[in-house]
Design an enzyme around this catalytic site. Structure first.
Site, PDB file in Angstrom:
ATOM      1  N   ASP A 100       2.398   1.926   3.313  1.00 16.27           N
ATOM      2  CA  ASP A 100       3.363   0.949   3.857  1.00 16.27           C
ATOM      3  C   ASP A 100       4.786   1.390   3.540  1.00 16.27           C
ATOM      4  OD1 ASP A 100       1.115  -0.620   4.304  1.00 16.27           O
ATOM      5  OD2 ASP A 100       1.462  -1.885   2.537  1.00 16.27           O
ATOM      6  N   HIS A 151       0.883  -1.174   0.000  1.00 14.60           N
ATOM      7  CA  HIS A 151       0.000   0.000   0.000  1.00 14.60           C
ATOM      8  C   HIS A 151       0.917   1.220   0.000  1.00 14.60           C
ATOM      9  CE1 HIS A 151      -2.368  -3.007   2.295  1.00 14.60           C
ATOM     10  NE2 HIS A 151      -3.441  -2.433   1.790  1.00 14.60           N
TER      11      HIS A 151
HETATM   12  C1  XLS Z   1      -7.652  -6.678   4.140  1.00 16.81           C
HETATM   13  C2  XLS Z   1      -7.175  -6.861   2.781  1.00 16.81           C
HETATM   14  C3  XLS Z   1      -6.065  -5.911   2.338  1.00 16.81           C
HETATM   15  C4  XLS Z   1      -5.911  -5.908   0.847  1.00 16.81           C
HETATM   16  C5  XLS Z   1      -5.107  -4.769   0.312  1.00 16.81           C
HETATM   17  O1  XLS Z   1      -8.424  -7.465   4.673  1.00 16.81           O
HETATM   18  O2  XLS Z   1      -6.787  -8.195   2.631  1.00 16.81           O
HETATM   19  O3  XLS Z   1      -4.879  -6.176   2.981  1.00 16.81           O
HETATM   20  O4  XLS Z   1      -5.337  -7.099   0.389  1.00 16.81           O
HETATM   21  O5  XLS Z   1      -5.622  -3.548   0.688  1.00 16.81           O
END
Ligand code: XLS
Ligand code: CA
Ligand code: CA
Length: 410
Positions: free
Chosen positions: A110, A107
């Protein structure tokens, strides 16, 4: 792939993880994942396209609603947010190259901290993207997909693209634009939309039709922006029925497919199926994969699992051979994941505090999928399964059954 260790080694005492075979007793080796081994004409590396998830592995120190993190990430001790981001990037590339995994996913938040203005956030991201690009070129590691975190900041409490306040929608748009730019710059194969807060708490104050139309418009604009700026990869929608919202619009694969088709988005968007989200929706992982595959929209996979005793999104590493085998059968039958891969959207448990545990967890997940791939290939090629299925539907291969399926009966 070239090994990367920055000025400070974050995983000392651990070298490259290699294939040693099933008889090996070395926990820091692969028993089944043999990247160059060929299965049905492709190498394991090409079939499985593993990715490490930045958020769980390098950002999540183990906090839960009842307590703070338990892990001391050495890269979190630097003085400023940007210095921490740089060290985290070094740790990530050290880990990914030691593990020998070809891809990673992130993200925006991140890899780079938010600034106090939209412009500052964007500049932080650009600085980190430039560094990540250097590391990618030096190591051969690639970006599987990028995404924007449109759910943590309090401004998104009522959603991002589906927020009732247009000013929040524009803020989300600016963030998605910057995240798409970052993905393009890093040669990302895909771009993910996961709508954690695109949903509602109470229907009495929610204009669901309007929110869904806004979501479709937002996605179309994001697609147009990406295509105009050279993004040739696939956009992915990741279904999840709930958590953090009470109800999420991207509920499950069937819902998302209907939505994409209703809004003419199914040429650019495919699905990113997460195992644990499938079970949260009351389905099995393979059900969701099959629904997506049958629609020609299986794009990518978030490889994890839930716990059968919990209804939560526990994001555990996959270890169940039945699940990985069934998943790989569907992937093989659909012709493979083109721009997608198997992303370990999974975390070690909160009481797993040793740095080595991150290696053990990934190795276990990779071996479970490698073994699943081998079994799936044999089931498809050597077992009577295909033949049995054909015989089950034999009445549609001749006579009135055939004429019925060809639309020739009244
Ligand atoms: C959350 C999601 C998230 C997505 C990306 O439950 O899995 O991590 O994969 O935003
Ligand atoms: Ca996920
Ligand atoms: Ca999850």
């Amino acid at each position: 792939m070239t090994h990367f260790v920055g000025p400070k080694e974050f995983f000392p005492g651990i070298g490259a993880i290699t294939f040693e075979g099933r008889e090996s007793k070395n926990p820091l080796s692969y028993k089944f994942y043999d990247p160059d081994k060929r299965v049905l004409g492709r190498t394991m590396r090409e079939h499985l396209r593993f990715a490490v998830a930045y958020w769980h592995s390098f950002c999540g120190a183990g906090s839960d609603p009842f307590g703070p993190g338990t892990r001391d990430f050495p890269w979190d001790s630097a003085a400023t947010p940007m210095e921490r981001a740089r060290q985290r990037l070094d740790a990530a590339f050290e880990f990914v190259t030691k593990l020998g995994v070809p891809f990673y996913c992130f993200h925006d938040r991140d890899i780079a901290p938010a600034g106090s203005t939209v412009g500052e956030s964007e500049r932080n991201l650009q600085t980190m993207v430039a560094l990540a690009k250097e590391r990618q070129l030096a190591t051969g590691v690639r970006l599987l997909w990028g995404t924007a975190n449109l759910f943590s900041d309090p401004r998104y409490m009522n959603g991002a693209a589906t927020n009732p306040d247009f000013r929040v929608v524009t803020h989300a748009a600016a963030q998605v634009k910057a995240a798409i730019d970052a993905t393009i710059e890093l040669g990302g194969q895909g771009y993910v939309f996961w709508g954690g807060r695109e949903g509602y708490t109470c229907l009495l104050n929610t204009d669901m039709k309007r929110e869904l139309e806004n979501l479709a418009r937002f996605l179309a604009l994001a697609r147009d922006y990406g295509r105009k700026n050279g993004f040739a990869g696939t956009f992915f929608i990741e279904p999840k029925p709930m958590e953090p919202s009470k109800h999420q619009y991207d509920f499950d694969a069937a819902t998302v497919i209907g939505f994409l088709r209703a809004h003419g988005l199914d040429r650019d968007f495919k699905l990113n199926i997460e195992a644990n989200h499938s079970t949260l929706a009351g389905h099995s992982f393979s059900h969701e994969l099959q629904v997506a595959a049958d629609a020609g929209l299986l794009g990518s996979i978030d490889a994890n699992r839930g716990d059968p005793q919990n209804g939560w999104d526990t994001d555990q590493f996959p270890t169940d051979l039945y699940q990985t085998t069934e998943a790989m059968m569907i992937v093989l039958k659909t012709g493979g994941l083109v721009h997608g891969g198997l992303n370990f959207d999974a975390k070690v448990r909160r009481n797993s505090t040793d740095a080595d545990d991150l290696f053990f967890a990934h190795i276990g997940g990779m071996d479970a999928f490698a073994r699943g791939l081998e079994i799936a290939a044999r089931l498809l090629e050597e077992s009577p399964l295909k033949d049995l299925e054909q015989r089950r539907y034999a009445s549609f291969s001749e006579g009135d059954g055939l004429r019925f399926s060809q639309g020739q009966l009244t």
